[in-house]
Design a protein around this motif. Structure first.
Motif, PDB file in Angstrom:
ATOM      1  N   TRP A  52      52.185   7.421  57.630  1.00  0.00           N
ATOM      2  CA  TRP A  52      52.312   5.962  57.654  1.00  0.00           C
ATOM      3  C   TRP A  52      50.971   5.295  57.357  1.00  0.00           C
ATOM      4  O   TRP A  52      50.903   4.348  56.592  1.00  0.00           O
ATOM      5  CB  TRP A  52      52.843   5.523  59.018  1.00  0.00           C
ATOM      6  N   GLY A  53      49.897   5.808  57.967  1.00  0.00           N
ATOM      7  CA  GLY A  53      48.569   5.234  57.748  1.00  0.00           C
ATOM      8  C   GLY A  53      48.108   5.379  56.310  1.00  0.00           C
ATOM      9  O   GLY A  53      47.548   4.447  55.720  1.00  0.00           O
ATOM     10  N   LEU A  54      48.342   6.542  55.719  1.00  0.00           N
ATOM     11  CA  LEU A  54      47.949   6.746  54.322  1.00  0.00           C
ATOM     12  C   LEU A  54      48.775   5.876  53.388  1.00  0.00           C
ATOM     13  O   LEU A  54      48.256   5.313  52.423  1.00  0.00           O
ATOM     14  CB  LEU A  54      48.083   8.217  53.948  1.00  0.00           C
ATOM     15  N   LYS A  55      50.052   5.747  53.683  1.00  0.00           N
ATOM     16  CA  LYS A  55      50.911   4.892  52.860  1.00  0.00           C
ATOM     17  C   LYS A  55      50.454   3.436  52.921  1.00  0.00           C
ATOM     18  O   LYS A  55      50.412   2.743  51.911  1.00  0.00           O
ATOM     19  CB  LYS A  55      52.354   5.027  53.326  1.00  0.00           C
ATOM     20  N   LYS A  56      50.083   2.959  54.107  1.00  0.00           N
ATOM     21  CA  LYS A  56      49.592   1.588  54.254  1.00  0.00           C
ATOM     22  C   LYS A  56      48.210   1.421  53.622  1.00  0.00           C
ATOM     23  O   LYS A  56      47.896   0.363  53.086  1.00  0.00           O
ATOM     24  CB  LYS A  56      49.526   1.191  55.738  1.00  0.00           C
ATOM     25  N   ALA A  57      47.371   2.454  53.692  1.00  0.00           N
ATOM     26  CA  ALA A  57      46.036   2.367  53.099  1.00  0.00           C
ATOM     27  C   ALA A  57      46.123   2.294  51.576  1.00  0.00           C
ATOM     28  O   ALA A  57      45.354   1.573  50.949  1.00  0.00           O
ATOM     29  CB  ALA A  57      45.194   3.565  53.520  1.00  0.00           C
ATOM     30  N   LYS A  58      47.060   3.022  51.000  1.00  0.00           N
ATOM     31  CA  LYS A  58      47.205   2.989  49.543  1.00  0.00           C
ATOM     32  C   LYS A  58      47.868   1.683  49.099  1.00  0.00           C
ATOM     33  O   LYS A  58      47.395   1.045  48.170  1.00  0.00           O
ATOM     34  CB  LYS A  58      48.007   4.192  49.061  1.00  0.00           C
ATOM     35  N   ALA A  59      48.945   1.290  49.718  1.00  0.00           N
ATOM     36  CA  ALA A  59      49.646   0.009  49.529  1.00  0.00           C
ATOM     37  C   ALA A  59      49.660  -0.488  48.087  1.00  0.00           C
ATOM     38  O   ALA A  59      49.144  -1.550  47.774  1.00  0.00           O
ATOM     39  CB  ALA A  59      49.075  -1.053  50.452  1.00  0.00           C
ATOM     40  N   GLY A  60      50.245   0.277  47.198  1.00  0.00           N
ATOM     41  CA  GLY A  60      50.388  -0.139  45.812  1.00  0.00           C
ATOM     42  C   GLY A  60      49.203   0.174  44.925  1.00  0.00           C
ATOM     43  O   GLY A  60      49.231  -0.103  43.735  1.00  0.00           O
ATOM     44  N   ARG A  61      48.132   0.702  45.471  1.00  0.00           N
ATOM     45  CA  ARG A  61      46.962   1.068  44.675  1.00  0.00           C
ATOM     46  C   ARG A  61      47.002   2.558  44.376  1.00  0.00           C
ATOM     47  O   ARG A  61      47.758   3.304  44.977  1.00  0.00           O
ATOM     48  CB  ARG A  61      45.677   0.773  45.436  1.00  0.00           C
ATOM     49  N   ALA A  62      46.161   2.971  43.465  1.00  0.00           N
ATOM     50  CA  ALA A  62      46.033   4.395  43.184  1.00  0.00           C
ATOM     51  C   ALA A  62      45.321   5.068  44.346  1.00  0.00           C
ATOM     52  O   ALA A  62      44.508   4.452  45.045  1.00  0.00           O
ATOM     53  CB  ALA A  62      45.256   4.607  41.897  1.00  0.00           C
ATOM     54  N   GLY A  63      45.604   6.337  44.564  1.00  0.00           N
ATOM     55  CA  GLY A  63      44.973   7.070  45.648  1.00  0.00           C
ATOM     56  C   GLY A  63      43.497   7.305  45.431  1.00  0.00           C
ATOM     57  O   GLY A  63      42.760   7.603  46.371  1.00  0.00           O
ATOM     58  N   SER A  64      43.035   7.134  44.204  1.00  0.00           N
ATOM     59  CA  SER A  64      41.626   7.395  43.912  1.00  0.00           C
ATOM     60  C   SER A  64      40.697   6.388  44.583  1.00  0.00           C
ATOM     61  O   SER A  64      39.533   6.689  44.813  1.00  0.00           O
ATOM     62  CB  SER A  64      41.390   7.393  42.404  1.00  0.00           C
ATOM     63  N   TRP A  65      41.176   5.210  44.937  1.00  0.00           N
ATOM     64  CA  TRP A  65      40.290   4.233  45.570  1.00  0.00           C
ATOM     65  C   TRP A  65      39.853   4.710  46.951  1.00  0.00           C
ATOM     66  O   TRP A  65      38.777   4.358  47.411  1.00  0.00           O
ATOM     67  CB  TRP A  65      40.925   2.851  45.629  1.00  0.00           C
ATOM     68  N   LEU A  66      40.660   5.560  47.624  1.00  0.00           N
ATOM     69  CA  LEU A  66      40.240   6.130  48.902  1.00  0.00           C
ATOM     70  C   LEU A  66      39.081   7.102  48.717  1.00  0.00           C
ATOM     71  O   LEU A  66      38.179   7.170  49.540  1.00  0.00           O
ATOM     72  CB  LEU A  66      41.416   6.843  49.567  1.00  0.00           C
ATOM     73  N   ILE A  67      39.091   7.847  47.604  1.00  0.00           N
ATOM     74  CA  ILE A  67      37.989   8.767  47.306  1.00  0.00           C
ATOM     75  C   ILE A  67      36.724   7.961  47.032  1.00  0.00           C
ATOM     76  O   ILE A  67      35.640   8.316  47.501  1.00  0.00           O
ATOM     77  CB  ILE A  67      38.354   9.676  46.128  1.00  0.00           C
ATOM     78  N   HIS A  68      36.842   6.882  46.283  1.00  0.00           N
ATOM     79  CA  HIS A  68      35.679   6.030  46.012  1.00  0.00           C
ATOM     80  C   HIS A  68      35.143   5.400  47.296  1.00  0.00           C
ATOM     81  O   HIS A  68      33.934   5.326  47.504  1.00  0.00           O
ATOM     82  CB  HIS A  68      36.034   4.935  45.009  1.00  0.00           C
ATOM     83  N   LEU A  69      36.032   4.966  48.173  1.00  0.00           N
ATOM     84  CA  LEU A  69      35.633   4.388  49.449  1.00  0.00           C
ATOM     85  C   LEU A  69      34.896   5.431  50.300  1.00  0.00           C
ATOM     86  O   LEU A  69      33.847   5.138  50.884  1.00  0.00           O
ATOM     87  CB  LEU A  69      36.873   3.882  50.191  1.00  0.00           C
ATOM     88  N   ALA A  70      35.419   6.655  50.324  1.00  0.00           N
ATOM     89  CA  ALA A  70      34.771   7.724  51.087  1.00  0.00           C
ATOM     90  C   ALA A  70      33.412   8.065  50.494  1.00  0.00           C
ATOM     91  O   ALA A  70      32.462   8.337  51.227  1.00  0.00           O
ATOM     92  CB  ALA A  70      35.668   8.960  51.108  1.00  0.00           C
ATOM     93  N   TYR A  71      33.306   8.046  49.174  1.00  0.00           N
ATOM     94  CA  TYR A  71      32.037   8.380  48.521  1.00  0.00           C
ATOM     95  C   TYR A  71      30.935   7.419  48.943  1.00  0.00           C
ATOM     96  O   TYR A  71      29.813   7.828  49.203  1.00  0.00           O
ATOM     97  CB  TYR A  71      32.214   8.341  47.008  1.00  0.00           C
ATOM     98  N   TRP A  72      31.244   6.140  49.033  1.00  0.00           N
ATOM     99  CA  TRP A  72      30.219   5.144  49.326  1.00  0.00           C
ATOM    100  C   TRP A  72      29.956   4.954  50.815  1.00  0.00           C
ATOM    101  O   TRP A  72      28.876   4.518  51.202  1.00  0.00           O
ATOM    102  CB  TRP A  72      30.582   3.802  48.700  1.00  0.00           C
ATOM    103  N   HIS A  73      30.925   5.269  51.677  1.00  0.00           N
ATOM    104  CA  HIS A  73      30.763   4.951  53.091  1.00  0.00           C
ATOM    105  C   HIS A  73      30.566   6.152  54.000  1.00  0.00           C
ATOM    106  O   HIS A  73      30.155   5.980  55.143  1.00  0.00           O
ATOM    107  CB  HIS A  73      31.946   4.119  53.584  1.00  0.00           C
ATOM    108  N   LEU A  74      30.876   7.362  53.552  1.00  0.00           N
ATOM    109  CA  LEU A  74      30.635   8.545  54.379  1.00  0.00           C
ATOM    110  C   LEU A  74      29.225   9.048  54.138  1.00  0.00           C
ATOM    111  O   LEU A  74      28.632   8.786  53.104  1.00  0.00           O
ATOM    112  CB  LEU A  74      31.661   9.633  54.058  1.00  0.00           C
ATOM    113  N   PRO A  75      28.657   9.795  55.092  1.00  0.00           N
ATOM    114  CA  PRO A  75      27.290  10.291  54.901  1.00  0.00           C
ATOM    115  C   PRO A  75      27.180  11.237  53.710  1.00  0.00           C
ATOM    116  O   PRO A  75      28.158  11.855  53.294  1.00  0.00           O
ATOM    117  CB  PRO A  75      26.979  11.012  56.213  1.00  0.00           C
ATOM    118  N   GLY A  76      25.967  11.371  53.174  1.00  0.00           N
ATOM    119  CA  GLY A  76      25.745  12.151  51.960  1.00  0.00           C
ATOM    120  C   GLY A  76      26.046  13.617  52.095  1.00  0.00           C
ATOM    121  O   GLY A  76      26.415  14.265  51.133  1.00  0.00           O
ATOM    122  N   GLY A  77      25.920  14.194  53.267  1.00  0.00           N
ATOM    123  CA  GLY A  77      26.172  15.610  53.443  1.00  0.00           C
ATOM    124  C   GLY A  77      27.623  15.941  53.727  1.00  0.00           C
ATOM    125  O   GLY A  77      27.958  17.070  54.044  1.00  0.00           O
ATOM    126  N   PHE A  78      28.515  14.972  53.615  1.00  0.00           N
ATOM    127  CA  PHE A  78      29.925  15.197  53.905  1.00  0.00           C
ATOM    128  C   PHE A  78      30.504  16.197  52.911  1.00  0.00           C
ATOM    129  O   PHE A  78      30.218  16.119  51.720  1.00  0.00           O
ATOM    130  CB  PHE A  78      30.688  13.869  53.835  1.00  0.00           C
TER     131      PHE A  78
END
Length: 94
Positions: A52-78
């Protein structure tokens, strides 16, 4: 009769049953964890919440925007996210 046909579903994501691959994994991983730890109801609850959370997070967008969000907001050693090259290597990068 039309001589040429244009497919209308070229960019549809790959599905497993009714779910995309990321939604399917968001359901299966907590469910398997629940089975392995003998907490099946908790696993089912986490599986539903993950889907449910992933479906709401995507909400009509491509799933790649979550990868971009993780790239910019998670620490570099992730794990599995490449770090931005340091500034002294910018000539080598191009």
């Amino acid at each position: 009769m039309d001589k040429y046909t244009i497919p209308s579903h070229l960019d549809d994501p790959e599905l497993i049953g009714f779910w995309t691959i990321d939604e399917f994994l968001a359901m299966v991983i907590p469910f398997v964890w629940g089975i392995l730890t003998q907490h099946i109801l908790i696993g089912i609850a986490f599986a539903f919440a993950g889907w449910w959370g992933l479906k709401k997070a995507k909400a009509g967008r491509a799933g790649s925007w979550l990868i971009h969000l993780a790239y910019w907001h998670l620490p570099g050693g992730f794990p599995s996210l490449r770090a931005t090259p340091p500034s002294y290597l910018r000539l080598m990068v191009g």
